[in-house]
Design a protein around this motif. Structure first.
Motif, mmCIF file in Angstrom:
data_model
loop_
_atom_site.group_PDB
_atom_site.id
_atom_site.type_symbol
_atom_site.label_atom_id
_atom_site.label_comp_id
_atom_site.label_asym_id
_atom_site.label_seq_id
_atom_site.Cartn_x
_atom_site.Cartn_y
_atom_site.Cartn_z
ATOM 1 N N ASN A 282 0.827 -1.196 0.000
ATOM 2 C CA ASN A 282 0.000 0.000 0.000
ATOM 3 C C ASN A 282 0.870 1.259 0.000
ATOM 4 O OD1 ASN A 282 -1.688 2.070 2.156
ATOM 5 N ND2 ASN A 282 -2.659 1.416 0.266
ATOM 6 N N ARG A 283 0.804 2.012 -1.129
ATOM 7 C CA ARG A 283 1.618 3.227 -1.265
ATOM 8 C C ARG A 283 0.803 4.429 -1.709
ATOM 9 N NH1 ARG A 283 5.895 1.813 -5.507
ATOM 10 N NH2 ARG A 283 4.070 0.802 -6.422
ATOM 11 N N GLY A 284 -0.491 4.244 -1.927
ATOM 12 C CA GLY A 284 -1.336 5.350 -2.335
ATOM 13 C C GLY A 284 -1.651 5.326 -3.819
ATOM 14 N N VAL A 285 -2.678 6.108 -4.184
ATOM 15 C CA VAL A 285 -3.198 6.056 -5.546
ATOM 16 C C VAL A 285 -2.188 6.562 -6.572
ATOM 17 C CG1 VAL A 285 -4.319 8.332 -5.400
ATOM 18 C CG2 VAL A 285 -5.224 6.607 -6.976
ATOM 19 N N ALA A 286 -1.392 7.559 -6.223
ATOM 20 C CA ALA A 286 -0.417 8.095 -7.179
ATOM 21 C C ALA A 286 0.616 7.038 -7.543
ATOM 22 C CB ALA A 286 0.264 9.334 -6.602
ATOM 23 N N ALA A 287 1.168 6.370 -6.539
ATOM 24 C CA ALA A 287 2.159 5.321 -6.799
ATOM 25 C C ALA A 287 1.536 4.165 -7.575
ATOM 26 C CB ALA A 287 2.746 4.819 -5.475
ATOM 27 N N ALA A 288 0.276 3.831 -7.269
ATOM 28 C CA ALA A 288 -0.393 2.750 -7.992
ATOM 29 C C ALA A 288 -0.577 3.111 -9.468
ATOM 30 C CB ALA A 288 -1.742 2.447 -7.352
ATOM 31 N N ARG A 289 -0.971 4.341 -9.739
ATOM 32 C CA ARG A 289 -1.110 4.767 -11.141
ATOM 33 C C ARG A 289 0.238 4.739 -11.849
ATOM 34 N NH1 ARG A 289 -4.872 9.855 -9.662
ATOM 35 N NH2 ARG A 289 -6.913 8.836 -9.618
ATOM 36 N N ASN A 290 1.294 5.171 -11.161
ATOM 37 C CA ASN A 290 2.622 5.148 -11.775
ATOM 38 C C ASN A 290 3.061 3.725 -12.102
ATOM 39 O OD1 ASN A 290 2.894 7.933 -11.688
ATOM 40 N ND2 ASN A 290 3.984 7.930 -9.736
ATOM 41 N N THR A 291 2.751 2.790 -11.226
ATOM 42 C CA THR A 291 3.055 1.380 -11.507
ATOM 43 C C THR A 291 2.344 0.937 -12.776
ATOM 44 O OG1 THR A 291 3.393 0.849 -9.162
ATOM 45 C CG2 THR A 291 2.840 -0.989 -10.629
ATOM 46 N N GLY A 292 1.100 1.345 -12.932
ATOM 47 C CA GLY A 292 0.346 0.992 -14.126
ATOM 48 C C GLY A 292 0.920 1.626 -15.379
ATOM 49 N N ILE A 293 1.320 2.899 -15.296
ATOM 50 C CA ILE A 293 1.920 3.583 -16.452
ATOM 51 C C ILE A 293 3.193 2.874 -16.889
ATOM 52 C CG2 ILE A 293 3.006 5.723 -17.252
ATOM 53 C CD1 ILE A 293 1.140 7.240 -15.320
ATOM 54 N N GLU A 294 4.026 2.512 -15.920
ATOM 55 C CA GLU A 294 5.290 1.845 -16.237
ATOM 56 C C GLU A 294 5.056 0.479 -16.877
ATOM 57 O OE1 GLU A 294 7.164 1.764 -12.452
ATOM 58 O OE2 GLU A 294 7.438 3.948 -12.365
ATOM 59 N N SER B 116 4.064 12.331 -3.224
ATOM 60 C CA SER B 116 4.420 13.025 -1.984
ATOM 61 C C SER B 116 3.192 13.554 -1.248
ATOM 62 C CB SER B 116 5.397 14.166 -2.270
ATOM 63 O OG SER B 116 4.782 15.202 -3.019
ATOM 64 N N TYR B 117 2.075 13.754 -1.956
ATOM 65 C CA TYR B 117 0.861 14.218 -1.276
ATOM 66 C C TYR B 117 0.372 13.178 -0.266
ATOM 67 C CZ TYR B 117 0.542 17.931 -4.791
ATOM 68 O OH TYR B 117 0.802 19.012 -5.593
ATOM 69 N N ALA B 118 0.316 11.923 -0.703
ATOM 70 C CA ALA B 118 -0.117 10.852 0.204
ATOM 71 C C ALA B 118 0.852 10.725 1.369
ATOM 72 C CB ALA B 118 -0.225 9.534 -0.561
ATOM 73 N N GLY C 98 -3.417 13.287 0.542
ATOM 74 C CA GLY C 98 -3.780 12.703 -0.742
ATOM 75 C C GLY C 98 -5.218 13.035 -1.102
ATOM 76 N N GLY C 99 -5.501 13.027 -2.402
ATOM 77 C CA GLY C 99 -6.869 13.280 -2.847
ATOM 78 C C GLY C 99 -6.931 14.147 -4.089
ATOM 79 N N CYS C 100 -5.895 14.948 -4.329
ATOM 80 C CA CYS C 100 -5.883 15.822 -5.502
ATOM 81 C C CYS C 100 -4.677 15.556 -6.396
ATOM 82 C CB CYS C 100 -5.911 17.286 -5.068
ATOM 83 S SG CYS C 100 -7.516 17.820 -4.421
ATOM 84 N N GLU C 101 -4.117 14.346 -6.310
ATOM 85 C CA GLU C 101 -2.970 14.017 -7.160
ATOM 86 C C GLU C 101 -3.325 14.084 -8.642
ATOM 87 O OE1 GLU C 101 -2.332 11.462 -3.386
ATOM 88 O OE2 GLU C 101 -4.017 12.206 -4.587
ATOM 89 N N SER D 203 -7.439 20.806 1.977
ATOM 90 C CA SER D 203 -6.004 20.990 2.199
ATOM 91 C C SER D 203 -5.206 20.563 0.978
ATOM 92 C CB SER D 203 -5.553 20.192 3.425
ATOM 93 O OG SER D 203 -6.210 20.622 4.586
ATOM 94 N N ALA D 204 -5.620 19.445 0.369
ATOM 95 C CA ALA D 204 -4.905 18.924 -0.791
ATOM 96 C C ALA D 204 -4.977 19.890 -1.960
ATOM 97 C CB ALA D 204 -5.472 17.561 -1.192
ATOM 98 N N LEU D 205 -6.170 20.429 -2.231
ATOM 99 C CA LEU D 205 -6.295 21.336 -3.363
ATOM 100 C C LEU D 205 -5.515 22.624 -3.131
ATOM 101 C CD1 LEU D 205 -9.136 21.875 -5.742
ATOM 102 C CD2 LEU D 205 -8.221 23.909 -4.649
ATOM 103 N N SER D 206 -5.512 23.099 -1.904
ATOM 104 C CA SER D 206 -4.741 24.303 -1.580
ATOM 105 C C SER D 206 -3.253 24.071 -1.834
ATOM 106 C CB SER D 206 -4.980 24.687 -0.124
ATOM 107 O OG SER D 206 -4.197 25.797 0.243
ATOM 108 N N GLU D 207 -2.760 22.890 -1.462
ATOM 109 C CA GLU D 207 -1.341 22.586 -1.657
ATOM 110 C C GLU D 207 -1.005 22.401 -3.133
ATOM 111 O OE1 GLU D 207 2.701 21.730 -0.744
ATOM 112 O OE2 GLU D 207 1.081 22.897 0.190
ATOM 113 N N VAL D 208 -1.908 21.773 -3.895
ATOM 114 C CA VAL D 208 -1.686 21.640 -5.339
ATOM 115 C C VAL D 208 -1.591 23.022 -5.981
ATOM 116 C CG1 VAL D 208 -2.759 20.938 -7.518
ATOM 117 C CG2 VAL D 208 -2.723 19.360 -5.582
ATOM 118 N N THR D 209 -2.492 23.925 -5.598
ATOM 119 C CA THR D 209 -2.459 25.282 -6.138
ATOM 120 C C THR D 209 -1.157 25.978 -5.785
ATOM 121 O OG1 THR D 209 -4.877 25.433 -5.950
ATOM 122 C CG2 THR D 209 -3.660 27.500 -6.172
ATOM 123 N N ARG D 210 -0.737 25.856 -4.538
ATOM 124 C CA ARG D 210 0.511 26.494 -4.107
ATOM 125 C C ARG D 210 1.700 25.977 -4.916
ATOM 126 N NH1 ARG D 210 4.949 25.849 -1.432
ATOM 127 N NH2 ARG D 210 4.554 23.630 -1.073
#
Length: 378
Positions: A76-88, A184-186, A191-194, A234-241
């Motif tokens: 378990n590493r979070g949705v971003a890492a899981a998507r990256n595994t799929g892309i690779e 890094s968000y997760a 996490g939530g706005c990756e 919080s996630a969306l605020s950090e993505v914007t920043r």
């Protein structure tokens, strides 16, 4: 295999990446919506992100009847890492992302490939619009009707056209070039706005196309990631920043617009969470730039309250509380075409942000024939 005259044309392979964590209530329906696509040249990569339920067993059962499905299992590493595994692991020229609780209209991939395949490589992705659905796949509201095409970075910071992680189809090479999804968000607990972060980094470098139809059922229910309102704010605020710090140089108007949009989103999320202290703090930041925001918010809330009171008066409390049957997403005969928003204020903002996008596209040497897309409206 299709034929154009006597010349065979091989459809480009689309790799469907399905990140899944404890997805057993929905995964079979989600995979059914992927395998039922009218576009047949698919590989479907399910990345089991350390599930502790029977997600893997259910995927294997579906895969036994469709050789296009394969299962990858990770810690378990979070949705971003899981998507990256799929892309690779993907073999396709295109990658489409499908969250393990969402549904696709059968024509989604066919229409997206048709839209993107005719465009040059500077056009990296294509998105669709969505319906909201509940646990039972019933239609539960309409997603936003905003859309624009071309170089949309400044506008996307404010209007967030794509809307969720199951909408986008992207050229795999472009996804790799921007470094995939940011895990890094997760790791930071926000996490939530990756998906938005990925879209903005893509939009900073490429043109993006759209299909203006609701071809996606985006599931919202208590307990899923998007229902954690405080974390999403919080996630969306950090993505914007991060986007404002690392992205192309924007006009002062575009920067203010992006920050204002993040504060408005936070106000709504905090109200949904019942955290009125945080909502008030964000509202104060909004009111400095948009004094009418609070009035519009109260007006919308009052309209909802008045609508409920009217329904109570007409049909009675018992009948209102009684469950009623709603149309199911799978039963839609065709995808609906949304009407454009009529707000003059929104159109004015979009027009000003389009000017920033036009300047940025010139700085990035976007071909002249593609700059015409910048004239599209919200």
């Amino acid at each position: 295999m299709e034929s154009i005259g006597a010349t065979p044309h091989l459809q480009p392979l689309v790799s469907v990446v399905v990140p899944a964590f404890n997805a057993s209530p929905f995964i079979e329906r989600t995979l059914a919506s992927a395998t039922s696509q009218t576009y047949r040249a698919l590989e479907i990569i399910v990345v089991d992100d350390g599930s502790t339920d029977d997600t893997a067993r259910l995927v294997e059962r579906v895969a036994a009847n469709d050789q296009r499905i394969r299962l990858l299992r990770t810690a378990n590493r979070g949705v971003a890492a899981a998507r990256n595994t799929g892309i690779e692991a993907a073999s396709g020229a295109y990658v489409a992302f499908l969250d393990a609780d969402d549904l696709w209209h059968p024509a989604k991939i066919e229409k997206q490939v048709g839209a993107l395949d005719r465009l040059p490589d500077q056009w990296a992705a294509v998105y669709v619009l969505h319906h909201f659905i509940n646990r039972d796949d019933e239609l539960n509201g309409l997603g936003p009707s905003f859309f624009a095409r071309g170089y949309i970075y400044a506008r996307h910071l404010t209007f967030k056209y794509v809307g969720n992680g199951s909408s986008l189809l992207v050229r795999r090479q472009a996804a790799l070039e921007i470094g995939g999804f940011d895990s890094s968000y997760a790791a930071a607990g926000i996490g939530g706005c990756e998906d938005l972060d990925f879209e903005l980094r893509l939009a900073a470098r490429y043109c993006i196309e759209y299909v203006p139809e609701r071809l996606l059922g985006y599931r919202k229910y208590p307990g899923n990631m998007s229902s954690n309102y405080v974390r999403m704010a919080s996630a969306l605020s950090e993505v914007t920043r991060r986007s404002l710090a690392a992205g192309p140089q924007l006009s002062s108007y575009a920067i203010r617009s992006a920050i204002l949009a993040a504060h408005k989103y936070a106000v709504n999320q905090y109200i949904l969470a019942g955290n009125y202290r945080l909502a008030a703090a964000s509202a104060r930041a909004v009111l400095k730039a948009d004094p009418g925001f609070l009035f519009r918010l109260i007006l919308r809330s009052s309209a909802g309250y008045a609508k409920r009171k009217l329904l109570l008066a007409i049909i009675g409390r018992e009948r209102l509380a009684r469950p009623c049957s709603k149309p199911r997403f799978q039963d839609l005969a065709s995808a609906s075409r949304p009407e454009m928003p009529k707000s003059p204020r929104m159109r004015r903002r979009a027009a000003r942000l389009a000017e920033t996008d036009a300047a940025l596209s010139s700085a990035h040497a976007v071909p002249v024939r593609e700059k015409a897309a910048l004239e599209s409206s919200v």
